[in-house]
Design an enzyme around this catalytic site. Structure first.
Site, PDB file in Angstrom:
ATOM      1  N   ARG A  64       1.036  -8.675  -0.757  1.00 35.63           N
ATOM      2  CA  ARG A  64       0.275  -8.136   0.391  1.00 35.63           C
ATOM      3  C   ARG A  64      -0.829  -9.126   0.779  1.00 35.63           C
ATOM      4  O   ARG A  64      -1.100  -9.352   1.945  1.00 35.63           O
ATOM      5  CB  ARG A  64      -0.384  -6.783   0.050  1.00 35.63           C
ATOM      6  CG  ARG A  64       0.515  -5.653  -0.427  1.00 35.63           C
ATOM      7  CD  ARG A  64       1.386  -5.080   0.654  1.00 35.63           C
ATOM      8  NE  ARG A  64       2.436  -5.968   1.100  1.00 35.63           N
ATOM      9  CZ  ARG A  64       3.534  -6.274   0.390  1.00 35.63           C
ATOM     10  NH1 ARG A  64       3.737  -5.773  -0.804  1.00 35.63           N
ATOM     11  NH2 ARG A  64       4.447  -7.101   0.875  1.00 35.63           N
ATOM     12  N   GLN A  94      -9.639   1.898   7.187  1.00 33.77           N
ATOM     13  CA  GLN A  94      -8.857   2.268   5.998  1.00 33.77           C
ATOM     14  C   GLN A  94      -8.053   1.068   5.525  1.00 33.77           C
ATOM     15  O   GLN A  94      -7.403   1.126   4.491  1.00 33.77           O
ATOM     16  CB  GLN A  94      -7.896   3.410   6.342  1.00 33.77           C
ATOM     17  CG  GLN A  94      -8.587   4.671   6.812  1.00 33.77           C
ATOM     18  CD  GLN A  94      -7.594   5.668   7.371  1.00 33.77           C
ATOM     19  OE1 GLN A  94      -6.830   6.281   6.636  1.00 33.77           O
ATOM     20  NE2 GLN A  94      -7.589   5.839   8.671  1.00 33.77           N
ATOM     21  N   HIS A 112     -11.157   1.698   1.736  1.00 31.69           N
ATOM     22  CA  HIS A 112     -10.161   1.559   0.667  1.00 31.69           C
ATOM     23  C   HIS A 112     -10.180   0.174   0.031  1.00 31.69           C
ATOM     24  O   HIS A 112      -9.193  -0.247  -0.559  1.00 31.69           O
ATOM     25  CB  HIS A 112      -8.764   1.874   1.220  1.00 31.69           C
ATOM     26  CG  HIS A 112      -8.630   3.295   1.693  1.00 31.69           C
ATOM     27  ND1 HIS A 112      -7.674   3.713   2.585  1.00 31.69           N
ATOM     28  CD2 HIS A 112      -9.356   4.399   1.391  1.00 31.69           C
ATOM     29  CE1 HIS A 112      -7.815   5.009   2.809  1.00 31.69           C
ATOM     30  NE2 HIS A 112      -8.837   5.451   2.104  1.00 31.69           N
ATOM     31  N   SER A 180      -2.474   7.675  11.045  1.00 33.18           N
ATOM     32  CA  SER A 180      -1.686   8.915  11.080  1.00 33.18           C
ATOM     33  C   SER A 180      -2.534  10.116  10.665  1.00 33.18           C
ATOM     34  O   SER A 180      -2.084  11.242  10.761  1.00 33.18           O
ATOM     35  CB  SER A 180      -0.503   8.790  10.125  1.00 33.18           C
ATOM     36  OG  SER A 180      -0.993   8.636   8.806  1.00 33.18           O
TER      37      SER A 180
HETATM   38  P1  NAD Z   1      -0.268   5.050   8.583  1.00 37.13           P
HETATM   39  O1  NAD Z   1       0.742   4.022   8.261  1.00 37.13           O
HETATM   40  O2  NAD Z   1      -0.204   6.353   7.888  1.00 37.13           O
HETATM   41  O3  NAD Z   1      -0.173   5.379  10.152  1.00 37.13           O
HETATM   42  C1  NAD Z   1      -0.113   4.322  11.093  1.00 37.13           C
HETATM   43  C2  NAD Z   1      -0.471   4.861  12.455  1.00 37.13           C
HETATM   44  O4  NAD Z   1      -0.522   3.728  13.332  1.00 37.13           O
HETATM   45  C3  NAD Z   1       0.582   5.825  13.028  1.00 37.13           C
HETATM   46  O5  NAD Z   1      -0.081   6.929  13.639  1.00 37.13           O
HETATM   47  C4  NAD Z   1       1.319   4.965  14.076  1.00 37.13           C
HETATM   48  O6  NAD Z   1       1.801   5.720  15.180  1.00 37.13           O
HETATM   49  C5  NAD Z   1       0.217   4.009  14.505  1.00 37.13           C
HETATM   50  N1  NAD Z   1       0.683   2.743  15.043  1.00 37.13           N
HETATM   51  C6  NAD Z   1       1.841   2.056  14.777  1.00 37.13           C
HETATM   52  N2  NAD Z   1       1.891   0.942  15.501  1.00 37.13           N
HETATM   53  C7  NAD Z   1       0.742   0.885  16.218  1.00 37.13           C
HETATM   54  C8  NAD Z   1       0.208  -0.048  17.159  1.00 37.13           C
HETATM   55  N3  NAD Z   1       0.873  -1.164  17.500  1.00 37.13           N
HETATM   56  N4  NAD Z   1      -1.005   0.218  17.706  1.00 37.13           N
HETATM   57  C9  NAD Z   1      -1.697   1.357  17.376  1.00 37.13           C
HETATM   58  N5  NAD Z   1      -1.232   2.271  16.513  1.00 37.13           N
HETATM   59  C10 NAD Z   1      -0.028   2.030  15.939  1.00 37.13           C
HETATM   60  O7  NAD Z   1      -1.694   4.366   8.426  1.00 37.13           O
HETATM   61  P2  NAD Z   1      -3.086   4.940   7.913  1.00 37.13           P
HETATM   62  O8  NAD Z   1      -3.385   6.235   8.593  1.00 37.13           O
HETATM   63  O9  NAD Z   1      -4.038   3.811   8.049  1.00 37.13           O
HETATM   64  O10 NAD Z   1      -2.866   5.258   6.366  1.00 37.13           O
HETATM   65  C11 NAD Z   1      -2.207   4.326   5.554  1.00 37.13           C
HETATM   66  C12 NAD Z   1      -2.955   3.843   4.339  1.00 37.13           C
HETATM   67  O11 NAD Z   1      -2.232   2.666   3.930  1.00 37.13           O
HETATM   68  C13 NAD Z   1      -4.357   3.376   4.560  1.00 37.13           C
HETATM   69  O12 NAD Z   1      -5.146   4.035   3.650  1.00 37.13           O
HETATM   70  C14 NAD Z   1      -4.375   1.873   4.268  1.00 37.13           C
HETATM   71  O13 NAD Z   1      -5.269   1.576   3.208  1.00 37.13           O
HETATM   72  C15 NAD Z   1      -3.014   1.530   3.755  1.00 37.13           C
HETATM   73  N6  NAD Z   1      -2.359   0.411   4.502  1.00 37.13           N
HETATM   74  C16 NAD Z   1      -3.118  -0.625   4.951  1.00 37.13           C
HETATM   75  C17 NAD Z   1      -2.541  -1.658   5.660  1.00 37.13           C
HETATM   76  C18 NAD Z   1      -3.433  -2.789   6.131  1.00 37.13           C
HETATM   77  O14 NAD Z   1      -4.462  -3.045   5.506  1.00 37.13           O
HETATM   78  N7  NAD Z   1      -3.090  -3.501   7.221  1.00 37.13           N
HETATM   79  C19 NAD Z   1      -1.179  -1.632   5.936  1.00 37.13           C
HETATM   80  C20 NAD Z   1      -0.408  -0.549   5.463  1.00 37.13           C
HETATM   81  C21 NAD Z   1      -1.025   0.481   4.745  1.00 37.13           C
END
Ligand code: NAD
Length: 235
Positions: A64, A94, A112, A180
């Protein structure tokens, strides 16, 4: 006493989730059926997983970290940094990536943790920068215990949550982007934003919201965020 003027900037609180970094090439959870890069979160993102197979967990976060270091901020991250020129902006994210900071945002709270740092297995308050993408088994903190990624795993306490809730209570404007709202306690933060404060959500698939007075921008972050920022900056 002399008369003086203060310029009071409006306070904008932004809560971001994995969706804001999706267009930088970092996958979200929900768009991959609750898996994270093909793994069940119980296998790689819990204290039990770390006890069961620390090498696998370390490797997972090394991968990651590699992806995060290769990724670049996108138009949504940059637009939020620009918003900070005209408003008092605090971003509560997050995400464990550092794309908000690399885009130039100054007040970023990582609920997080952040993957570019390590933390002591014994004392989570001992954190260190990581040079490059790889954190090896056998790399120890000053107390002599193993270093792991500085991220909050499922089942662990979220040390910044009270501070984040307090900040949400001070919002003049609230913006939610790409979450989400399925992961608690972060999802509960929206309940701390005072009633009557304008609230926006930007997400191509808007999740269930605890209140119906959100202004819904059903767009990807790179489209919806620059547009909203332009509206807030230029009126
Ligand atoms: P989630 O994956 O549960 O939800 C993602 C949300 O983003 C969805 O509602 C989706 O419709 C929306 N989405 C998808 N593509 C998009 C775009 N191009 N523009 C705007 N919105 C878009 O994510 P979450 O609610 O952040 O929860 C996931 C947990 O996983 C977090 O706690 C985080 O720590 C971790 N996580 C982090 C990363 C990162 O740091 N980039 C990546 C994956 C997961």
């Amino acid at each position: 006493m002399r008369l003086y003027r203060t310029s009071i900037m409006k306070k904008i609180i932004v809560l971001t989730g994995a969706g804001i970094s999706a267009e930088s090439g970092l996958k979200t959870f929900r768009d991959s059926d609750g898996l994270w890069e093909g793994y069940n979160i119980e296998e790689v993102a819990t204290p039990e997983a770390w006890r069961r197979n620390p090498a696998l967990v370390q490797e997972f976060y090394n991968m990651r970290r590699k992806s995060v270091l290769e990724a670049k901020p996108n138009a949504a991250h940059y637009a939020l940094a620009e918003l900070g020129q005209q408003y008092d902006v605090t971003i509560i994210t997050q995400n464990i990536d550092d794309l908000h900071e690399r885009a130039g945002s100054e007040n970023v709270i990582h609920l997080h943790g952040v993957i570019t740092r390590s933390q002591s297995d014994k004392n989570p308050n001992l954190t260190y920068p990581i040079d490059g993408w790889e954190l090896k088994m056998g790399e120890l903190c000053e107390l002599g215990s193993q270093l792991r990624a500085h991220v909050v795993w499922f089942g662990e306490a979220v040390p910044m949550i009270e501070e984040a809730a307090r900040i949400c209570m001070t919002a003049d404007i609230f913006i939610l982007i790409g979450s989400s709202l399925a992961v608690y306690p972060a999802a509960g933060l929206v309940n701390y934003v005072p009633r009557g404060v304008p609230k926006y959500i930007i997400d191509p698939k808007i999740p269930y919201l605890p209140s119906d007075n959100f202004i819904r921008i059903e767009e990807k972050a790179t489209v919806g965020v620059p547009r909203l920022v332009n509206q807030l900056v230029n009126g």
